[in-house]
Every structure is written in structure tokens, then in C-alpha cells.
Design an enzyme around this catalytic site. Structure first.
Site, mmCIF file in Angstrom:
data_model
loop_
_atom_site.group_PDB
_atom_site.id
_atom_site.type_symbol
_atom_site.label_atom_id
_atom_site.label_comp_id
_atom_site.label_asym_id
_atom_site.label_seq_id
_atom_site.Cartn_x
_atom_site.Cartn_y
_atom_site.Cartn_z
ATOM 1 N N ASN A 11 66.103 31.463 5.820
ATOM 2 C CA ASN A 11 65.510 30.652 4.757
ATOM 3 C C ASN A 11 64.179 30.094 5.239
ATOM 4 O O ASN A 11 64.135 29.108 5.973
ATOM 5 C CB ASN A 11 66.450 29.512 4.372
ATOM 6 C CG ASN A 11 65.928 28.718 3.184
ATOM 7 O OD1 ASN A 11 64.805 28.919 2.730
ATOM 8 N ND2 ASN A 11 66.744 27.808 2.666
ATOM 9 N N PRO A 12 63.058 30.708 4.839
ATOM 10 C CA PRO A 12 61.744 30.271 5.326
ATOM 11 C C PRO A 12 61.299 28.931 4.756
ATOM 12 O O PRO A 12 60.306 28.362 5.218
ATOM 13 C CB PRO A 12 60.814 31.397 4.861
ATOM 14 C CG PRO A 12 61.491 31.981 3.663
ATOM 15 C CD PRO A 12 62.967 31.866 3.937
ATOM 16 N N THR A 71 71.649 26.733 3.387
ATOM 17 C CA THR A 71 71.653 28.170 3.673
ATOM 18 C C THR A 71 73.014 28.605 4.193
ATOM 19 O O THR A 71 73.527 29.668 3.822
ATOM 20 C CB THR A 71 70.560 28.509 4.697
ATOM 21 O OG1 THR A 71 69.325 27.912 4.296
ATOM 22 C CG2 THR A 71 70.384 30.008 4.816
ATOM 23 N N GLU A 274 74.821 20.318 -1.030
ATOM 24 C CA GLU A 274 74.290 21.013 -2.196
ATOM 25 C C GLU A 274 75.089 20.662 -3.453
ATOM 26 O O GLU A 274 76.311 20.499 -3.402
ATOM 27 C CB GLU A 274 74.343 22.530 -1.979
ATOM 28 C CG GLU A 274 73.522 23.024 -0.802
ATOM 29 C CD GLU A 274 72.039 22.830 -1.022
ATOM 30 O OE1 GLU A 274 71.524 23.282 -2.067
ATOM 31 O OE2 GLU A 274 71.381 22.229 -0.150
#
Length: 299
Positions: A11-12, A71, A274
Site C-alpha cells: 500500500n503506497p 492493508t 477500518e
């Protein structure tokens, strides 16, 4: 050197941008210790073209996750359903990295690679809430929405401090939640303002919230908070966190492996930081469902 097949979910956009300068180093180090790598960004993972399912079907050696708790959570939604599940390695590129802390994974990338090279594997229980999975924390109620409502630009700029800033905003302007109820073995806990289900014994920077640790015994911790005034609830919360009070009239702790939760429609569910939508409010533990590089045992 014989190569091992591994998938990297990257996950950039997770965490502070400066952490991501280490990603090429990570790829080189994993290659040096014998892994043949396939890299996919998290936004490439979907039901139609799913590299996680491919890695499981073809029985690859490992799946590495380079990102934060979100992620990790997105990855396990697919991984948990598979019959064969490769060993999991986590590289903490996120804001808080709660699961990496739980597994005592180092912050330094080279040190994480050393843990993987050592082959240290720990079986970890997985939580399931309705049709969704979580590996670290589930929560709902007062202040439980801070992690996913904190703006990404604040997290990128300030890291974990961003959660503290948003905490005080919520504290000032959000009232304690509507009634939450939990049915555990025909015992009902009602009039709750907040609950936390934890695989470990800490939340964020607050370590040893509970004296004992859990990871692979088939049970999770449950902390419940009775509905009361905002000030009184906050006072008891901090008293509990700082071990200043043994008063159980508002805050209670138990261990559970299954339970039914009754959540008002106005309350959202937080799974591993999340926002989650589930098809039922039934919780269960899946014992030793994943094998993870690292060790959360006290040494």
C-alpha cells in the site's frame, strides 16, 4: 539457493510517505534470502483478479504485507476464506501498525527481514464478526470511529499524533453512544456505550491495558463500558488505562470465543481500525487460523 515463492501486497499510500523509501530495500533483502517475489498494490486486489487467492491455490510459501493495519485487514478478508494459507509477514508502513506491535515486529525493515529469515512463526487466532474478519481489534460505540474518521492527510503528516488530535475533537463534540447489548452464553450485558474486542492486551500507545495476553488460545478479550455521562465515562476510561481504579461498575473485562452483539443502526463497527459493514452481529474466534512471522510471547 532454492527460491521460495512469495506475494507482496503493498500500500503506497499508508502511513508517512518517508517510510516508503525503504520499499526497494525490502524487495532486495527478501530476494537475497531466497524469495521469488510477485508484487501487487492493494488497490489491485479484487474479486475478479485476486493474487491472494492465486498464492493460496498454488500453495506459495509466504504472503508479505507492506502497509498499515487497514492493508492487513483488507488482505485477510480474502486469505481467511482459503483452505491453504501461506505464512504471513508484516512490514509496518502504516500510521499505527497495531498488529505489527502485537507480533513484536521491529520497525526497521532489515530487522523484519531477519525475523523472516529466522523462520520464527507464531499461530494467531482470527476474529470473525458476521461475514468480516479481523486480526487485532473490533470496536463500536463512543470514540470507536477515530481511526477511520481521522483524515488521511493528518495521518500522513503527523502519524499517530493525528489520532490524538482527532480524539480531543470527538471528545468535545460527540456524546456517548446509544445502547449496545451483548449476549454471551445467555448472559446479557446491556446499556453499553462502548465495547472493545482485542486479540492482545493493548490499544494504540496504551500497553498492558489488560494484564494477560491472548493470541492463540481460542479466546479474545472483551472490554465493555456502561453508558453514563461523558465526563464520568472518560474518567473511568483513563483510570482503567492507568491502573488507578479497580471499580468494575462501569468497565468490565471478560474473555470470549463467541457472542451476539446488538448494535443500534446509528453505530458503526470498527475492525482493525477500518469501518466495516457486516451481514450479522455474531462474533466468533477462529483458533490458530493464521501463521505469522514474529513472536508475541513475553521474553
Amino acid at each position: 539457493m532454492s527460491h521460495k515463492q512469495a506475494l507482496i501486497i503493498y500500500n503506497p499510500l499508508s502511513g508517512k510517505r518517508k517510510k516508503h523509501s525503504a520499499f526497494p530495500i525490502l524487495l532486495n533483502k527478501l530476494s537475497e534470502i531466497g524469495y521469488h517475489l510477485t508484487v501487487n498494490e492493494i488497490n489491485e486486489v479484487n474479486n475478479m483478479n485476486n493474487p491472494i487467492r492465486k498464492a493460496c491455490t498454488q500453495k506459495w510459501d509466504a504472503i508479505f504485507i507492506a502497509g498499515g493495519d487497514g492493508t492487513v485487514n483488507q488482505t485477510i478478508q480474502f486469505l481467511a476464506e482459503e483452505e491453504f494459507r501461506p505464512n504471513i509477514g508484516v512490514f509496518p508502513f502504516g500510521t499505527s501498525n497495531e498488529f505489527a506491535k502485537f507480533m513484536r515486529v521491529p520497525n526497521n525493515i532489515i530487522d523484519v527481514v531477519s525475523v523472516i529469515e529466522s523462520g520464527c512463526i507464531t499461530p494467531v487466532d482470527l476474529g470473525k464478526f458476521g461475514n468480516r474478519y479481523f486480526i487485532n481489534i473490533a470496536a463500536a460505540g463512543w470514540l470507536a470511529d477515530i481511526t477511520y474518521e481521522t483524515p488521511p492527510f493528518l495521518k500522513s503528516k503527523f502519524g499517530e499524533l493525528a489520532y490524538c488530535l482527532y480524539f480531543f475533537k470527538k471528545l468535545l463534540f460527540k456524546k456517548p453512544s446509544d445502547n449496545i447489548s451483548i449476549n454471551i452464553s445467555d448472559t446479557v450485558f446491556s446499556d453499553l456505550s462502548l465495547f472493545l474486542i482485542m486479540n492482545g492486551n493493548s490499544v494504540g500507545p496504551l500497553e498492558r491495558l489488560i494484564d494477560e495476553k491472548i493470541c492463540d488460545d481460542g479466546y479474545f478479550h472483551l472490554l465493555t463500558y456502561k453508558k453514563t455521562t461523558r465526563i464520568k465515562l472518560l474518567f473511568h476510561l483513563f483510570a482503567k488505562l492507568l491502573n488507578l481504579s479497580k471499580d468494575l461498575s462501569i468497565i468490565q473485562h471478560t474473555k470470549i470465543n463467541e457472542a451476539d452483539f446488538m448494535l443500534p443502526e446509528s453505530i458503526s463497527l470498527n475492525l482493525d481500525g477500518e469501518l466495516a459493514s457486516v451481514n450479522s452481529s455474531y462474533f466468533q474466534v477462529l483458533p490458530q487460523h493464521l501463521n505469522v512471522f514474529g513472536s508475541n510471547k513475553n521474553n
